[in-house]
Write a protein that holds these residues in place. Structure first.
Motif, PDB file in Angstrom:
ATOM      1  N   TYR A   1      45.247  47.265  38.896  1.00  0.00           N
ATOM      2  CA  TYR A   1      44.528  46.047  38.535  1.00  0.00           C
ATOM      3  C   TYR A   1      43.105  45.915  39.072  1.00  0.00           C
ATOM      4  CZ  TYR A   1      48.964  44.100  36.848  1.00  0.00           C
ATOM      5  OH  TYR A   1      50.126  43.866  36.150  1.00  0.00           O
ATOM      6  N   GLU A   2      42.726  46.623  40.148  1.00  0.00           N
ATOM      7  CA  GLU A   2      41.475  46.267  40.806  1.00  0.00           C
ATOM      8  C   GLU A   2      40.232  46.570  39.984  1.00  0.00           C
ATOM      9  OE1 GLU A   2      40.595  48.165  44.532  1.00  0.00           O
ATOM     10  OE2 GLU A   2      41.641  49.992  43.969  1.00  0.00           O
ATOM     11  N   THR A   3      40.310  47.500  39.036  1.00  0.00           N
ATOM     12  CA  THR A   3      39.147  47.757  38.180  1.00  0.00           C
ATOM     13  C   THR A   3      39.202  46.940  36.890  1.00  0.00           C
ATOM     14  OG1 THR A   3      40.258  49.668  37.173  1.00  0.00           O
ATOM     15  CG2 THR A   3      38.851  50.088  39.092  1.00  0.00           C
ATOM     16  N   LYS A   4      40.265  46.156  36.721  1.00  0.00           N
ATOM     17  CA  LYS A   4      40.413  45.363  35.504  1.00  0.00           C
ATOM     18  C   LYS A   4      40.211  43.871  35.738  1.00  0.00           C
ATOM     19  CE  LYS A   4      43.791  48.741  33.831  1.00  0.00           C
ATOM     20  NZ  LYS A   4      45.220  49.002  33.525  1.00  0.00           N
ATOM     21  N   CYS A   5      40.215  43.454  36.998  1.00  0.00           N
ATOM     22  CA  CYS A   5      40.066  42.032  37.295  1.00  0.00           C
ATOM     23  C   CYS A   5      38.591  41.638  37.301  1.00  0.00           C
ATOM     24  CB  CYS A   5      40.687  41.710  38.651  1.00  0.00           C
ATOM     25  SG  CYS A   5      39.859  42.502  40.045  1.00  0.00           S
ATOM     26  N   THR A   6      38.338  40.354  37.231  1.00  0.00           N
ATOM     27  CA  THR A   6      36.963  39.853  37.332  1.00  0.00           C
ATOM     28  C   THR A   6      36.651  39.328  38.730  1.00  0.00           C
ATOM     29  OG1 THR A   6      37.693  37.704  36.479  1.00  0.00           O
ATOM     30  CG2 THR A   6      36.799  39.276  34.885  1.00  0.00           C
ATOM     31  N   ASN A   7      37.694  38.942  39.470  1.00  0.00           N
ATOM     32  CA  ASN A   7      37.516  38.471  40.848  1.00  0.00           C
ATOM     33  C   ASN A   7      38.582  39.108  41.726  1.00  0.00           C
ATOM     34  OD1 ASN A   7      36.530  35.920  39.103  1.00  0.00           O
ATOM     35  ND2 ASN A   7      35.400  36.018  41.034  1.00  0.00           N
ATOM     36  N   ASN A   8      38.168  40.104  42.511  1.00  0.00           N
ATOM     37  CA  ASN A   8      39.095  40.822  43.382  1.00  0.00           C
ATOM     38  C   ASN A   8      39.112  40.154  44.750  1.00  0.00           C
ATOM     39  OD1 ASN A   8      40.564  42.577  44.952  1.00  0.00           O
ATOM     40  ND2 ASN A   8      39.443  44.407  44.365  1.00  0.00           N
ATOM     41  N   ILE A   9      40.098  39.282  44.959  1.00  0.00           N
ATOM     42  CA  ILE A   9      40.281  38.728  46.299  1.00  0.00           C
ATOM     43  C   ILE A   9      41.637  39.182  46.844  1.00  0.00           C
ATOM     44  CG2 ILE A   9      38.615  36.867  46.355  1.00  0.00           C
ATOM     45  CD1 ILE A   9      40.552  34.964  45.270  1.00  0.00           C
ATOM     46  N   ALA A  10      41.926  40.439  46.498  1.00  0.00           N
ATOM     47  CA  ALA A  10      43.068  41.146  47.079  1.00  0.00           C
ATOM     48  C   ALA A  10      42.587  42.252  48.013  1.00  0.00           C
ATOM     49  CB  ALA A  10      43.920  41.757  45.970  1.00  0.00           C
ATOM     50  N   GLU A  11      41.329  42.636  47.891  1.00  0.00           N
ATOM     51  CA  GLU A  11      40.757  43.729  48.670  1.00  0.00           C
ATOM     52  C   GLU A  11      40.779  43.393  50.161  1.00  0.00           C
ATOM     53  OE1 GLU A  11      39.866  46.794  49.911  1.00  0.00           O
ATOM     54  OE2 GLU A  11      39.314  46.986  47.790  1.00  0.00           O
ATOM     55  N   THR A  12      41.014  44.399  50.994  1.00  0.00           N
ATOM     56  CA  THR A  12      41.154  44.172  52.426  1.00  0.00           C
ATOM     57  C   THR A  12      39.939  44.598  53.249  1.00  0.00           C
ATOM     58  OG1 THR A  12      42.260  46.305  52.684  1.00  0.00           O
ATOM     59  CG2 THR A  12      43.664  44.378  52.325  1.00  0.00           C
ATOM     60  N   CYS A  13      38.952  45.197  52.631  1.00  0.00           N
ATOM     61  CA  CYS A  13      37.762  45.640  53.362  1.00  0.00           C
ATOM     62  C   CYS A  13      36.757  44.502  53.474  1.00  0.00           C
ATOM     63  CB  CYS A  13      37.093  46.812  52.651  1.00  0.00           C
ATOM     64  SG  CYS A  13      38.158  48.237  52.410  1.00  0.00           S
ATOM     65  N   CYS A  14      36.055  44.436  54.589  1.00  0.00           N
ATOM     66  CA  CYS A  14      34.904  43.542  54.643  1.00  0.00           C
ATOM     67  C   CYS A  14      33.920  43.968  53.561  1.00  0.00           C
ATOM     68  CB  CYS A  14      34.240  43.615  56.013  1.00  0.00           C
ATOM     69  SG  CYS A  14      35.207  42.859  57.342  1.00  0.00           S
ATOM     70  N   ASP A  15      33.283  42.978  52.947  1.00  0.00           N
ATOM     71  CA  ASP A  15      32.399  43.180  51.805  1.00  0.00           C
ATOM     72  C   ASP A  15      31.559  44.447  51.982  1.00  0.00           C
ATOM     73  OD1 ASP A  15      31.149  42.520  49.366  1.00  0.00           O
ATOM     74  OD2 ASP A  15      29.529  41.483  50.430  1.00  0.00           O
ATOM     75  N   SER A  16      31.743  45.393  51.069  1.00  0.00           N
ATOM     76  CA  SER A  16      31.140  46.716  51.223  1.00  0.00           C
ATOM     77  C   SER A  16      29.625  46.673  51.179  1.00  0.00           C
ATOM     78  CB  SER A  16      31.663  47.658  50.130  1.00  0.00           C
ATOM     79  OG  SER A  16      33.057  47.834  50.252  1.00  0.00           O
ATOM     80  N   VAL A  17      29.007  47.604  51.872  1.00  0.00           N
ATOM     81  CA  VAL A  17      27.547  47.689  51.900  1.00  0.00           C
ATOM     82  C   VAL A  17      27.081  48.982  51.243  1.00  0.00           C
ATOM     83  CG1 VAL A  17      27.280  46.284  53.977  1.00  0.00           C
ATOM     84  CG2 VAL A  17      27.547  48.760  54.205  1.00  0.00           C
TER      85      VAL A  17
ATOM     86  N   GLY B   1      41.754  36.256  35.569  1.00  0.00           N
ATOM     87  CA  GLY B   1      41.034  37.444  36.020  1.00  0.00           C
ATOM     88  C   GLY B   1      40.986  37.594  37.522  1.00  0.00           C
ATOM     89  N   VAL B   2      41.688  36.708  38.259  1.00  0.00           N
ATOM     90  CA  VAL B   2      41.690  36.756  39.724  1.00  0.00           C
ATOM     91  C   VAL B   2      42.848  37.628  40.207  1.00  0.00           C
ATOM     92  CG1 VAL B   2      41.934  35.413  41.850  1.00  0.00           C
ATOM     93  CG2 VAL B   2      40.602  34.501  39.938  1.00  0.00           C
ATOM     94  N   LEU B   3      42.550  38.530  41.134  1.00  0.00           N
ATOM     95  CA  LEU B   3      43.556  39.464  41.645  1.00  0.00           C
ATOM     96  C   LEU B   3      44.010  39.075  43.040  1.00  0.00           C
ATOM     97  CD1 LEU B   3      45.173  42.104  41.328  1.00  0.00           C
ATOM     98  CD2 LEU B   3      43.195  43.328  42.277  1.00  0.00           C
ATOM     99  N   PHE B   4      45.329  38.838  43.186  1.00  0.00           N
ATOM    100  CA  PHE B   4      46.025  38.735  44.463  1.00  0.00           C
ATOM    101  C   PHE B   4      47.019  39.901  44.543  1.00  0.00           C
ATOM    102  CE2 PHE B   4      45.849  33.765  44.669  1.00  0.00           C
ATOM    103  CZ  PHE B   4      44.538  33.816  45.094  1.00  0.00           C
ATOM    104  N   VAL B   5      47.615  40.098  45.724  1.00  0.00           N
ATOM    105  CA  VAL B   5      48.667  41.094  45.910  1.00  0.00           C
ATOM    106  C   VAL B   5      49.996  40.373  46.113  1.00  0.00           C
ATOM    107  CG1 VAL B   5      49.600  42.790  47.528  1.00  0.00           C
ATOM    108  CG2 VAL B   5      47.219  42.939  46.825  1.00  0.00           C
ATOM    109  N   PRO B   6      51.034  40.691  45.331  1.00  0.00           N
ATOM    110  CA  PRO B   6      52.338  40.058  45.517  1.00  0.00           C
ATOM    111  C   PRO B   6      53.006  40.511  46.813  1.00  0.00           C
ATOM    112  CG  PRO B   6      52.482  41.789  43.854  1.00  0.00           C
ATOM    113  CD  PRO B   6      51.038  41.663  44.214  1.00  0.00           C
ATOM    114  N   GLY B   7      53.277  39.563  47.704  1.00  0.00           N
ATOM    115  CA  GLY B   7      53.735  39.921  49.044  1.00  0.00           C
ATOM    116  C   GLY B   7      55.138  40.463  49.111  1.00  0.00           C
ATOM    117  N   GLY B   8      56.054  39.858  48.359  1.00  0.00           N
ATOM    118  CA  GLY B   8      57.426  40.357  48.379  1.00  0.00           C
ATOM    119  C   GLY B   8      57.511  41.765  47.838  1.00  0.00           C
ATOM    120  N   HIS B   9      56.798  42.010  46.757  1.00  0.00           N
ATOM    121  CA  HIS B   9      56.812  43.323  46.110  1.00  0.00           C
ATOM    122  C   HIS B   9      56.176  44.392  46.992  1.00  0.00           C
ATOM    123  CE1 HIS B   9      56.559  46.335  42.974  1.00  0.00           C
ATOM    124  NE2 HIS B   9      55.242  46.349  43.045  1.00  0.00           N
TER     125      HIS B   9
END
Length: 408
Positions: free
Chosen positions: A16-32, A357-365
């Motif tokens: 999903y991460e290249t298909k979403c419009t808002n990735n707020i599932a990513e765990t890295c600090c905003d990349s530089v 278009g917002v991406l989260f990660v399902p916790g149980g899964h």
């Protein structure tokens, strides 16, 4: 052939991460970018980016294998992370790997065998318990307990899990993914006592250090600094340092014999890391740049966590959480407002990305092991750009208010 379970969180992100419009599932600090990295400490009015030491070093770098275990400059800069005024950590006890994921895998591949019992903190990144199990080890999970204000680790439970003579490895993740909790110093000291008593090697995955931002208490030290010989710590440039695009991680140990064992196994799958990556990593971890980069990212996490906290408090019938005190992730429980029951986290996340278009990660899964464990939880990565977080949460709020959660 070794059987290994599907790596659910990585497969979810890959899907999903290249298909979403808002990735707020990513765990890295905003990349530089390289330009942004240079700008943290450079005076742009004096030099163009093409004339800076980093760009000049990259342009002149001979693209051979380089130093097999990592360049002296990079190793020296990493050693400062674990050094104190009274003790300089030797860089000969550090090994460079292609990211922390390779570092952890190398530790398991080298040290774990089918006769071993492994204890792993839980919830955590799936690799940390699935890989030892795939190698035939018996794995027990040391489960964090949720209270109103924290995720806590019960030392008495850890004691009950130890099998004298069989427990060979204890795996920690500090700061914790996905909860954003920490193991404080007093707990770490009790772990050290148990490890010494039962001769257990401790592997501490510390990829989210030093992103400590929301606790009045002093941040915990690296387990490496506690002086226990059979300690292994892994880290990387990806999470705390915004440089996931350079695949640089490391292993450090107080026991030089462990490093030599790992280096022998590493010969079979790495040889060396990219010389360009090594050069960028050494620059990023130079003292002046590192301080500026860490300050940027702690400030980012503090600012963004307040935005997330305000959002969660706005919808008390729909969600709740324990506010993180470190790292870049929050573990949030979502409830169906009609029934009050937890949502199906996979269906919730699939509906959310389809509708908004917002991406989260399902916790149980992605983090549960037992049937129904962490059902309704999602992992939110709040260390993206502030604008991305604010806009993504605004879309989630509109979706909730429009009844999007009513049937998930």
């Amino acid at each position: 052939m070794v059987y290994i379970k599907p790596f659910n969180v990585e497969q979810w992100m890959d899907k999903y991460e290249t298909k979403c419009t808002n990735n707020i599932a990513e765990t890295c600090c905003d990349s530089v970018s390289l330009a942004e990295l240079i700008s943290l400490t450079s005076n742009s009015t004096t030099h163009s980016h093409s004339e800076t030491p980093l760009i000049l070093a990259l342009s002149k770098k001979r693209l051979d294998y380089g130093h097999i275990r990592g360049s002296p400059t990079l190793l020296t800069n990493i050693s400062t992370l674990y050094s104190t005024p009274s003790h300089h950590f030797p860089f000969s006890q550090i090994l460079i790997t292609p990211g922390a994921i390779a570092a952890n895998f190398l530790v398991f591949y080298t040290l774990v065998n089918p006769s071993h019992h492994v204890i792993c903190i839980h919830p955590t990144y799936q690799q940390l318990h699935t890989v030892p199990a795939s190698l035939g080890a018996s794995v027990s999970l040391w489960k964090l307990q949720r209270t109103e204000t924290s995720w806590t680790a019960d030392i008495d439970e850890l004691k009950s899990l130890i099998v004298p003579g069989a427990t060979k490895l204890l795996v920690l993740n500090n700061p914790n993914n996905p909860t954003g909790a920490i193991l404080p110093l007093d707990v770490l000291m009790e772990i050290k006592v148990l490890a010494q008593k039962y001769d257990i090697t401790v592997l501490s995955d510390e990829v989210y250090a030093p992103i400590f931002h929301s606790s009045p208490d002093p941040p915990p030290p690296s387990f490496l600094s506690l002086g226990y010989k059979n300690t292994i710590v892994t880290g990387s440039l990806s999470k705390a340092y915004s440089l996931a695009g350079i695949r640089i991680g490391w292993i450090a140990s107080n026991n030089p014999d462990i490093i030599e064992l790992l280096a022998q196994a590493r010969d079979y799958n790495t040889i060396s890391v990219s010389q360009l990556d090594d050069t960028v990593a050494a620059y990023a971890l130079s003292p002046t740049v590192r301080r500026a980069l860490v300050k940027r990212n702690i400030d980012l996490c503090e600012r963004n966590l307040e935005i997330l906290d305000t959002f969660i408090k706005k919808y008390p019938k729909h969600m709740n959480y324990v506010k993180p005190v470190s790292g870049t992730t929050a573990f949030v429980k979502f409830l169906n407002p009609r029934s009050g029951k937890v949502v199906d986290d996979v269906r919730f996340c699939e509906s959310l990305i389809r509708d908004t278009g917002v991406l989260f990660v399902p916790g149980g899964h992605c983090f549960g092991v037992e049937e129904g464990e962490f059902k309704g939880y999602v992992r939110i990565g709040y260390a993206c750009s502030t604008d991305s977080l604010r806009f993504g949460l605004m879309k989630v709020g509109a979706w909730i208010e429009g009844g999007g959660m009513d049937f998930v």
